[in-house]
Design an enzyme around this catalytic site. Structure first.
Site, short mmCIF file in Angstrom:
data_model
loop_
_atom_site.label_atom_id
_atom_site.label_comp_id
_atom_site.label_asym_id
_atom_site.label_seq_id
_atom_site.Cartn_x
_atom_site.Cartn_y
_atom_site.Cartn_z
N GLY A 126 0.81 -1.22 0.00
CA GLY A 126 0.00 0.00 0.00
C GLY A 126 0.84 1.26 0.00
N ALA A 127 2.01 1.18 -0.62
CA ALA A 127 2.88 2.35 -0.81
C ALA A 127 3.36 2.96 0.51
CB ALA A 127 2.18 3.43 -1.66
N SER A 213 4.41 -5.75 -2.90
CA SER A 213 4.60 -4.31 -3.11
C SER A 213 5.37 -3.68 -1.94
CB SER A 213 3.24 -3.64 -3.33
OG SER A 213 3.40 -2.35 -3.85
N ALA A 214 4.79 -2.67 -1.25
CA ALA A 214 5.49 -2.09 -0.11
C ALA A 214 5.70 -3.14 0.98
CB ALA A 214 4.72 -0.90 0.44
N ASP A 341 3.69 -5.43 -13.61
CA ASP A 341 3.61 -4.71 -12.34
C ASP A 341 3.56 -3.20 -12.54
OD1 ASP A 341 3.37 -6.04 -9.86
OD2 ASP A 341 5.38 -6.88 -10.04
N HIS A 455 -0.26 -5.25 -11.27
CA HIS A 455 0.27 -5.16 -9.91
C HIS A 455 -0.74 -5.71 -8.91
CE1 HIS A 455 3.16 -3.64 -7.05
NE2 HIS A 455 2.28 -2.86 -6.45
#
Length: 559
Positions: A126-127, A213-214, A341, A455
């Site tokens: 979630g960045a 991701s994050a 992605d 992604h």
């Protein structure tokens, strides 16, 4: 007749008892007693689910997590707890709480109570700005619900919350406010699992951490940090590593000053500014971390908007991530990316790739200018030459559009991941390394035909959604889900994705210092799914050629 009915009822009760699985009931943890809920999964199988167990106390603002004081009686662990305070998806408000350091545990059971099971701890993506351990509900069930993966893979799944946004990652770049509070939360959760999971039937000496991701970059940082020796054994990163350009905040004080301005804490004296920030309202601070979408219009790329990330603090992250792989040599490591992605980000940077309009040469060059702005025109020209070399004199419009997606995928995800895999293989101390490319066609409606795995599209298969909600999937999706769960859980058990209780469709060879195979994962897997040297021409360009161009960082960046 009445006797017959009573006999049938009795027999049915005996059958239910005979076919039911064992269940844990009340479990003793270091904080107190907890009781979850048992979910029937099939003949002789169930999953004990414990939701919302605290692994640390309510954290102080920009402080490391502290041990939980414990509780009296039996805690009913049947509901997910609040996510950590964060902006909403539309950025108009906040959601969540500062009281958020909780985890969830999914324990598979058979006829006998499980014991010494491998444990897999999941870190959400979630960045570093959004997300939760029970995020993204699909047909009423959390995307990260671990029941299917636990049941089919015979592993314990744990999902954890951690602080995000300004409260999780704001930093002054020095000891005053070093940052990385979200990483410390993850570390505290992993340590809690190691201390307590045996009571749930887990093996504390066989813990695998995995994330996307994050969350994957977080897994990477946990591998590289000197604080995790002996805490876990294996790691899996999906679409993100510590080397990803969006995964490290290189100018943390500039971001802290920006947040300070937004909440009325700007001061010439930095100590006064920090004091003011520490007294500021948490909701105001969280809103100050929202993405300023207007900044991208004609000026940059999506990556520039992803500001919150870990920072080199001289402590949890003592040095440049690329220099810390000696700390990761004893962890078995499985890593890869989705084939597209970068597509969702490319669609924001160059919107025409998802439209009927032609994507122009100018748009491709503009994207490269945005990505390589600290290197200058020579780097742009060389990158453009490489990516356009297969176009021919009259390039197919679809090929040009796909090239844009490839550029962002390579730059943001694939090349950093391949670099991390190689560094791990170079530094391994008897541990194994595995590389993959997930390229199942997208299920997202409205995208062009050439779009493959978007992604985060791998997660639905890994967490068994084609089995949990079969009505929205086809048999091919269940095949893929079965393959992924087998590879991932086999790896968690043995350090080898091919070896374990679950059969796999094709043997996955390990990646070594001098031998670089990778597995292409989709629903049609065979011996031809194993290839070598994933996009090596592009990996070589970004890691070798590109780095030779001199930096032209602005004075503002250096301050």
């Amino acid at each position: 007749m009445r006797r017959m009915v009573m006999l049938l009822v009795l027999l049915f009760g005996v059958w239910l008892d005979f076919t039911s699985a064992a269940k844990l009931g009340v479990v003793k943890t270091e904080g107190g007693l907890v009781e979850g809920k048992n979910h029937w999964m099939g003949l002789f199988s169930s999953v004990d689910v414990f939701k919302g167990i605290p692994f640390a106390d309510v954290p102080g603002k920009w402080e490391k997590p502290k041990p939980h004081p414990g509780w009296d009686g039996v805690m009913k662990a049947t509901k997910y707890r609040d996510r950590c305070l964060q902006i909403t998806m539309l950025q108009r408000d906040t959601r969540g709480s500062e009281d958020c350091l909780y985890l969830n545990i999914f324990v598979p059971q058979g006829r006998k109570l499980s014991s010494s099971l491998p444990v897999m701890v999941y870190l959400f993506g979630g960045a570093f700005l959004l997300g939760a351990s029970n995020d993204a509900a699909i047909l009423g069930d959390s995307l990260y619900d671990g029941k299917e993966m636990a049941d089919r893979g015979k592993v314990i799944i744990v999902s954890v919350n951690y602080r995000v946004g300004p409260l999780g990652f704001l930093s002054t770049g020095d000891s005053r406010m070093p940052g990385n509070y979200g990483l410390w939360d993850q570390h505290a959760a992993i340590a809690w699992v190691r201390r307590n999971i045996e009571a749930f039937g887990g093996n504390p000496d066989n813990i695998t951490i995995f994330g996307q991701s994050a969350g994957a970059a977080s897994v990477s940082y946990q591998m590289l940090s000197p604080y995790n020796k002996g805490l876990f054994r294996r790691a899996i990163t999906q679409g993100g590593v510590a080397l990803s350009p969006w995964a490290l905040q290189r100018n943390p004080m500039a971001l802290t000053k920006k947040v300070a301005r937004k909440v009325g804490c700007w001061r010439t004296n930095e100590d006064d500014m920090i004091t003011c920030l520490k007294m500021s309202d948490p909701i105001g601070l969280t809103m100050a971390g929202k993405i300023d979408v207007l900044l991208i219009l004609g000026k940059g790329v999506v990556m520039d908007l992803l500001e919150f990330a870990p920072a080199i603090d001289g402590d949890f992250i003592p040095d440049e991530p690329s220099k810390l792989f000696h700390n990761a040599g004893h962890f078995d490591y499985l890593a890869g990316v989705n084939s597209m992605d970068g597509h969702i980000f490319a669609g924001v940077d160059v919107p025409t790739i998802n439209m009927r309009n032609t994507t122009t040469v100018g748009e491709v060059r503009s994207l490269l200018i945005g990505l390589t702005k600290d290197k200058g025109n020579a780097a742009v020209s060389s990158a453009y030459s490489l990516y356009s070399s297969h176009w021919g004199s009259t390039p197919d419009p679809g090929v040009v559009k796909k090239t844009v997606a490839d550029i962002e995928t390579d730059f943001l995800f694939l090349v950093p991941t391949q670099t991390a895999i190689q560094l791990h293989a170079n530094n391994t101390n008897g541990a194994s390394t595995y590389s993959y490319l997930f390229n199942m066609k997208t299920r997202i409606p409205g995208f062009p035909r050439w779009v493959e795995a978007e992604h985060a599209e791998d997660l639905q298969y890994l967490f068994g959604k084609p089995f949990a909600t079969p009505i929205v999937y086809f048999p091919r999706h269940r095949d893929l889900s079965r393959y992924m769960i087998a590879y991932w859980t086999n790896f968690a058990k043995t350090g080898n994705p091919n070896t374990g209780e679950n059969k796999v469709p094709v043997a996955w060879p390990p990646f070594t210092k001098y031998h670089q195979p990778y597995l292409t994962i989709n629903h049609k897997m065979s011996k031809s799914s194993v290839s070598y040297n994933l996009r090596s021409e592009y990996v070589k360009y970004w890691t070798q050629t590109y780095t030779t161009f001199p930096s032209i960082r602005s004075k503002e960046d250096e301050e």
